[in-house]
Design an enzyme around this catalytic site. Sequence first.
Site, PDB file in Angstrom:
ATOM      1  N   LYS A 256       1.024  -1.286  -0.016  1.00 39.74           N
ATOM      2  CA  LYS A 256      -0.096   0.105   0.011  1.00 39.74           C
ATOM      3  C   LYS A 256       0.883   1.234  -0.029  1.00 39.74           C
ATOM      4  CE  LYS A 256      -4.059  -1.926   2.570  1.00 39.74           C
ATOM      5  NZ  LYS A 256      -5.039  -1.464   1.488  1.00 39.74           N
ATOM      6  N   ARG A 330     -10.276 -11.414   2.132  1.00 39.94           N
ATOM      7  CA  ARG A 330     -11.134 -12.548   1.407  1.00 39.94           C
ATOM      8  C   ARG A 330     -10.390 -13.967   1.408  1.00 39.94           C
ATOM      9  NH1 ARG A 330     -11.495  -9.352  -4.223  1.00 39.94           N
ATOM     10  NH2 ARG A 330     -11.123  -7.514  -2.670  1.00 39.94           N
TER      11      ARG A 330
HETATM   12  N1  BES Z   1      -8.086  -3.724   4.345  1.00 39.72           N
HETATM   13  C1  BES Z   1      -8.476  -3.166   3.176  1.00 39.72           C
HETATM   14  C2  BES Z   1      -9.543  -2.603   2.732  1.00 39.72           C
HETATM   15  C3  BES Z   1      -9.736  -1.317   3.554  1.00 39.72           C
HETATM   16  C4  BES Z   1      -9.450  -0.116   2.955  1.00 39.72           C
HETATM   17  C5  BES Z   1     -10.209  -0.992   4.825  1.00 39.72           C
HETATM   18  C6  BES Z   1      -9.632   1.221   3.517  1.00 39.72           C
HETATM   19  C7  BES Z   1     -10.395   0.150   5.551  1.00 39.72           C
HETATM   20  C8  BES Z   1     -10.088   1.144   4.793  1.00 39.72           C
HETATM   21  C9  BES Z   1      -8.392  -4.503   1.871  1.00 39.72           C
HETATM   22  O1  BES Z   1      -7.478  -5.674   2.505  1.00 39.72           O
HETATM   23  C10 BES Z   1      -8.002  -4.151   0.632  1.00 39.72           C
HETATM   24  O2  BES Z   1      -6.468  -3.654   0.850  1.00 39.72           O
HETATM   25  N2  BES Z   1      -8.529  -4.059   0.016  1.00 39.72           N
HETATM   26  C11 BES Z   1      -8.094  -3.570  -1.544  1.00 39.72           C
HETATM   27  C12 BES Z   1      -8.707  -4.691  -2.637  1.00 39.72           C
HETATM   28  C13 BES Z   1      -8.205  -4.612  -3.938  1.00 39.72           C
HETATM   29  C14 BES Z   1      -6.709  -4.711  -3.995  1.00 39.72           C
HETATM   30  C15 BES Z   1      -9.027  -5.269  -4.748  1.00 39.72           C
HETATM   31  C16 BES Z   1      -8.751  -2.004  -1.815  1.00 39.72           C
HETATM   32  O3  BES Z   1     -10.021  -1.870  -1.300  1.00 39.72           O
HETATM   33  O4  BES Z   1      -7.929  -1.338  -2.470  1.00 39.72           O
HETATM   34 MN    MN Z   2      -5.601  -5.398   1.835  1.00 40.00          MN
END
Ligand code: BES
Ligand code: MN
Length: 480
Positions: A256, A330
């Site tokens: 990230k 997931r």
């Molecule tokens: N934990 C994150 C989602 C999230 C984002 C929670 C912001 C709280 C605040 C999750 O694991 C994630 O990174 N999701 C990705 C999915 C994508 C890679 C398909 C996302 O939302 O960018």
């Molecule tokens: Mn994630």
Amino acid sequence: MPIETALSFIDPQQAQDADLLAIPFGKDLTAQVELPVPLPALLAHHEAKGESGEVVEVPVAHGDGVRRVLLYGIGDGGPRALRKAGALLARRAKGRRSIDVTLPQDAGEAGWSALAEGALLASYTMRIGASRTKAVEEIRFSGPEEARQVIERAEVVARATGLARDLSNTPSSEKNPAWLAARAVEVAERAGLTAKVWEPGDLAAGGFGGILAVGQGSASPPRLIQLSYEPEGHDGGHIVLVGKGITFDSGGLSLKPTEGMKFMKTDMAGGAVVISVLGALRELGVRTRVTGLVAAAENMPSGSAQRPGDVITHYGGRTVEVLNTDAEGRLVLADALAYADKELEPDTIVDLATLTGAISIALGRDVGAVFSGSDDLAKELLDAGTRSGDPLWRMPIIDEYRPGLDSAVADLTNIDFENTYGGGSITAALFLREFTGGRRWAHLDIAGVSRTTADDGILTKGATGFGTRLLLDWLTSGRS
Ligand code: BES
Ligand code: MN
Ligand code: ZN
């Protein structure tokens, strides 16, 4: 104790001696206390109409001195208005020894509990730091005798929510999967639950390939946590709650950016809710069997981390091509859902997860998402959300998007890599559904609502505990 404020129910006579006293007033209500100026004139002077959110402070002669009376507006007298009023009173009482709150006579069960929950939740403070303002030490409610038990139950629900906030607010330097499992075991001992924790060797032996893959890049190995509540003479039903327990989400090798990583200590908020809900069931006298599963892992990049392109095998044998290691929630949930389906014989499965950033784009920060193929389950949860003050909005599961998860090398991919269909929260739900064996199931995406940026009403900056009140409401009264 997460919420340090004590709560009690007292005789109305005792309340007359308090040095901070809160009395309700509404459009047609008069305050039951001696005031220096007649109530209508006082309210007119402050331009107060009895709306919730209004507090008129009046100094009143008391013995040899003066005490403060807070006249609080109750609006329409419903739960929403009273939740807000309760929060406001607790905030006004900050730093004080105690506040006595007279309950609105006719508010009924829903109104009284909303007021008490609001007051306790607004008194939540994070444990760390010497400079914080102290919450009020004690809130004493007085009102009709029927309200006593209502207030006691509201306290259980509010403290459970406080526990969920605490777990989520704990920094990841302290909170790794083993720590989370240890907290869950403590809760189990206190609440009469049985606990089972899978260590890495057990996960490998059991075939939990998703939890292991997500956790393999971390110096703190993963855990699967199971808490079981089996009340005497239960009603024969069995509900499984599944929580995402990512104790920190760096994204893994699909790292990230700085901004996106900042708050990822709360990526176990769903798991925190599952633990706190299980911990309250016995005290609330829930009559159904409930099993909680928390899939706990730390998602980190390292030489041992999983790579984009890896293929993993989930519990039960389904294979997944991991195209983005940041879609890790997931993967851990898939194992837990498959385990619930294959081993636990549930009638209903509900999972909670901070699953997608996309859901906060769709619904914002105040409303959570519910995905379910079952109309009646969706309705039960939507209704519980409205009653409890953890509101949900139903999202569609669109079958036409499912081809986005087709893989050339495995049963499915973990993301719609080409983003052919968009709707990132929906494809995430479609992914999870593959592991539920066609059972009655709902998925709550709480990524938008599990954290807040400011103290406001019943919310305190940081984790919200969203989902605890919702599920406890559903489990105690909301099921058909
Ligand atoms: N934990 C994150 C989602 C999230 C984002 C929670 C912001 C709280 C605040 C999750 O694991 C994630 O990174 N999701 C990705 C999915 C994508 C890679 C398909 C996302 O939302 O960018
Ligand atoms: Mn994630
Ligand atoms: Zn995550």
